[in-house]
Design a protein around this motif. Structure first.
Motif, PDB file in Angstrom:
ATOM      1  N   PHE A  85       0.988  -1.666   0.201  1.00 33.22           N
ATOM      2  CA  PHE A  85       0.448  -0.435  -0.175  1.00 33.22           C
ATOM      3  C   PHE A  85       0.781   1.220   0.340  1.00 33.22           C
ATOM      4  O   PHE A  85       0.484   2.203  -0.432  1.00 33.22           O
ATOM      5  CB  PHE A  85      -1.357   0.065   0.978  1.00 33.22           C
ATOM      6  CG  PHE A  85      -0.216   0.679   2.259  1.00 33.22           C
ATOM      7  CD1 PHE A  85      -1.293   1.879   2.912  1.00 33.22           C
ATOM      8  CD2 PHE A  85       0.368  -0.258   3.196  1.00 33.22           C
ATOM      9  CE1 PHE A  85      -1.137   2.623   4.137  1.00 33.22           C
ATOM     10  CE2 PHE A  85       1.061   0.419   4.424  1.00 33.22           C
ATOM     11  CZ  PHE A  85       0.285   1.780   4.701  1.00 33.22           C
ATOM     12  N   ALA A 120      -5.630   6.155   5.701  1.00 30.26           N
ATOM     13  CA  ALA A 120      -5.681   4.344   5.346  1.00 30.26           C
ATOM     14  C   ALA A 120      -6.446   3.742   6.387  1.00 30.26           C
ATOM     15  O   ALA A 120      -6.700   3.705   7.375  1.00 30.26           O
ATOM     16  CB  ALA A 120      -4.216   3.703   5.798  1.00 30.26           C
ATOM     17  N   THR A 203      -3.978   5.542  -0.345  1.00 35.13           N
ATOM     18  CA  THR A 203      -3.415   3.765  -1.212  1.00 35.13           C
ATOM     19  C   THR A 203      -3.952   2.737  -0.242  1.00 35.13           C
ATOM     20  O   THR A 203      -4.479   3.174   0.809  1.00 35.13           O
ATOM     21  CB  THR A 203      -2.602   4.037  -1.355  1.00 35.13           C
ATOM     22  OG1 THR A 203      -1.124   4.471  -0.951  1.00 35.13           O
ATOM     23  CG2 THR A 203      -2.095   5.285  -2.553  1.00 35.13           C
ATOM     24  N   GLU A 204      -4.438   2.152  -1.283  1.00 37.08           N
ATOM     25  CA  GLU A 204      -4.660   0.712   0.047  1.00 37.08           C
ATOM     26  C   GLU A 204      -4.336  -0.195  -1.178  1.00 37.08           C
ATOM     27  O   GLU A 204      -4.516  -0.286  -2.369  1.00 37.08           O
ATOM     28  CB  GLU A 204      -6.206   0.231  -0.116  1.00 37.08           C
ATOM     29  CG  GLU A 204      -6.854   1.850   0.766  1.00 37.08           C
ATOM     30  CD  GLU A 204      -7.187   0.962   2.780  1.00 37.08           C
ATOM     31  OE1 GLU A 204      -6.529   0.958   2.781  1.00 37.08           O
ATOM     32  OE2 GLU A 204      -7.726   2.392   3.058  1.00 37.08           O
ATOM     33  N   ALA A 205      -3.988  -1.371   0.519  1.00 38.50           N
ATOM     34  CA  ALA A 205      -3.722  -2.954  -0.370  1.00 38.50           C
ATOM     35  C   ALA A 205      -4.276  -3.724   0.185  1.00 38.50           C
ATOM     36  O   ALA A 205      -3.408  -4.768   1.015  1.00 38.50           O
ATOM     37  CB  ALA A 205      -1.844  -3.335  -0.932  1.00 38.50           C
ATOM     38  N   GLU A 245      -7.579  -2.284  -4.852  1.00 39.10           N
ATOM     39  CA  GLU A 245      -6.429  -2.040  -4.224  1.00 39.10           C
ATOM     40  C   GLU A 245      -5.688  -0.917  -5.256  1.00 39.10           C
ATOM     41  O   GLU A 245      -6.295  -0.576  -6.174  1.00 39.10           O
ATOM     42  CB  GLU A 245      -5.516  -2.477  -4.536  1.00 39.10           C
ATOM     43  CG  GLU A 245      -4.690  -3.707  -5.721  1.00 39.10           C
ATOM     44  CD  GLU A 245      -4.210  -4.053  -6.057  1.00 39.10           C
ATOM     45  OE1 GLU A 245      -2.977  -4.711  -4.611  1.00 39.10           O
ATOM     46  OE2 GLU A 245      -3.465  -5.006  -6.508  1.00 39.10           O
TER      47      GLU A 245
END
Length: 421
Positions: A85, A120, A203-205, A245
């Motif tokens: 991320f 986040a 941002t994300e993962a 994501e």
């Protein structure tokens, strides 16, 4: 965000707080140009999950960022310290700075004038899972030193600021999914209080096995195995949302300073408001979201009929979608049934905190190009809304309203105004 008086929905002279750079890492493209080309085309790229360790899990369809090689954009010493991320954030930050034409020479005389704020929701789950597996499988001596920081929600803010030498106001919002929009209010406040510029986004993962297992408890998660039917908001076939994501980062700065240095002014951050209605209370979220919309419009000095397009939260469950429609009707009056509504995320997935930032990127680019992007895989709208379906529409666009709701009950609304004649 901007308290300047309004004249016909426009601010007199240079706007107070503006977006000058957009950096995107998304399932449908990396970079603003690639992202916008796919978004306006209505490309649907959600598909079967391919991440190792997820094959046996009931979540089948997701929005993966494919073909992304962080090593081509970020130095190795930062990559080994960070989770996926943060790789997205570091790359998107570079793209945003390049888009804004903001280089070290513009702030090296005062690095305290530039800061970073991100949002986040999932943190560094992939990094954390890997190191914990080493702990239990091999022993503590095999756990890397960066385990203590790489999973943390603030990791992206810290690494972006360190890498770029930003020493101004820095922070992270862990305030449910709506935090992606709330971060813009924090950045705008910092600019009004004297910061030259802020890097802002999310941002994300969330597609590592441990992260996916955590999401399986979400009532609104779609477990469909058909990419064309897994995420269809505002239809009678709505069965939940598809997680994704990626995300977006932006350069936000004082409008007069941006004009003075010849930066491209892409849009104005005109107004923001947030409310909280509690987890799982989708019926109540209609009032909370409507109040957020009303607050954002008041701060922007914007009448309901001036809103040209709504980028919807679009959770994709019947109750939540109905609540969002009621909120638009309540906040915008009769205009709520006529204004164009779009949800490009139905083609790429809902990236939690980053979903709102990707919608902001799409909104800024829509205002620039005068094009309403469509809502992929959605055709049979069952709510009293003018949802953009089938294909893009050309339109004269000056004001966009971006909405976000969190699964735990946060609601956020952001008004963006074009600075193009």
């Amino acid at each position: 965000m901007n308290a300047a008086p309004r004249t016909g929905g426009r601010s007199p002279g240079p706007p107070a707080v503006v977006i000058t750079g957009v950096g995107v890492v998304a399932p449908n493209g990396t970079g603003a140009d690639a992202f916008w080309k796919a978004t306006q085309a209505g490309d649907a790229v959600i598909g079967r999950i391919t991440r190792q360790g997820c094959e046996h899990l009931p979540l089948r369809v997701v929005g993966e960022v494919r073909g992304f090689d962080p090593g081509t954009l970020v130095e190795d010493r930062f990559l080994v310290q960070t989770d996926r991320f943060s790789h997205h954030a570091l790359a998107a930050a570079d793209l945003a700075l390049e888009h804004a034409r903001l280089g070290r020479a513009d702030y090296e005389d005062d690095p305290y004038s530039v800061g970073v704020v991100t949002a986040a929701g999932s943190g560094g789950g992939e990094f954390g899972q890997r190191e914990l597996q080493r702990l239990w499988g091999q022993g503590p001596r095999y756990v890397g030193p960066y385990q203590s920081i790489a999973w943390f929600y603030a990791a992206s803010t810290g690494q972006v600021s360190i890498r770029r030498g930003f020493k101004g106001p820095c922070g992270v919002l862990a305030s449910d999914e709506a935090g992606g929009l709330d971060a813009f209010a924090h950045a705008a406040r910092a600019v009004r209080q004297g910061s030259r510029a802020m890097l802002v986004g999310a941002t994300e993962a969330p597609l590592a096995p441990y992260s996916v297992v955590c999401q399986l408890g979400y009532e609104g998660l779609s477990l469909s195995d058909d990419p064309e039917r897994a995420y269809r908001p505002f239809t009678d076939k709505a069965c939940g949302f598809v997680p994704a994501e990626g995300g977006a980062m932006f350069v936000v700065e004082d409008g007069r300073a941006a004009v003075a240095r010849g930066a491209p002014v892409r849009a104005e951050l005109a107004g923001h408001a947030a409310t909280f209605t509690g987890p799982g209370r989708w019926a109540e979220s209609a009032e909370g979201l409507a109040r957020a919309i009303g607050g954002a419009l008041r701060e922007a000095g914007c009448a309901p009929e001036e809103v040209d397009v709504v980028f919807a939260d679009a959770l994709g469950t019947p109750e939540a979608d109905a609540a969002e429609a009621r909120a638009l009707h309540a906040a915008l009056g009769a205009h709520g049934r006529k204004v164009a509504v779009t949800a490009p995320k139905s083609g790429i997935g809902r990236a939690y905190c980053a979903a709102g930032t990707l919608d902001v990127a799409a909104a800024v680019l829509a205002l620039e190009h005068g094009i309403l992007p469509p809502t992929p895989n959605v055709f049979d709208v069952c709510h009293d809304l003018d949802v953009v379906t089938g294909g893009a529409r050309s339109a004269e666009l000056r004001t966009a309203l971006v909405l976000s709701r969190g699964l735990m009950g946060s609601n956020s609304a952001l008004v963006i105004r074009s600075q193009h004649p």
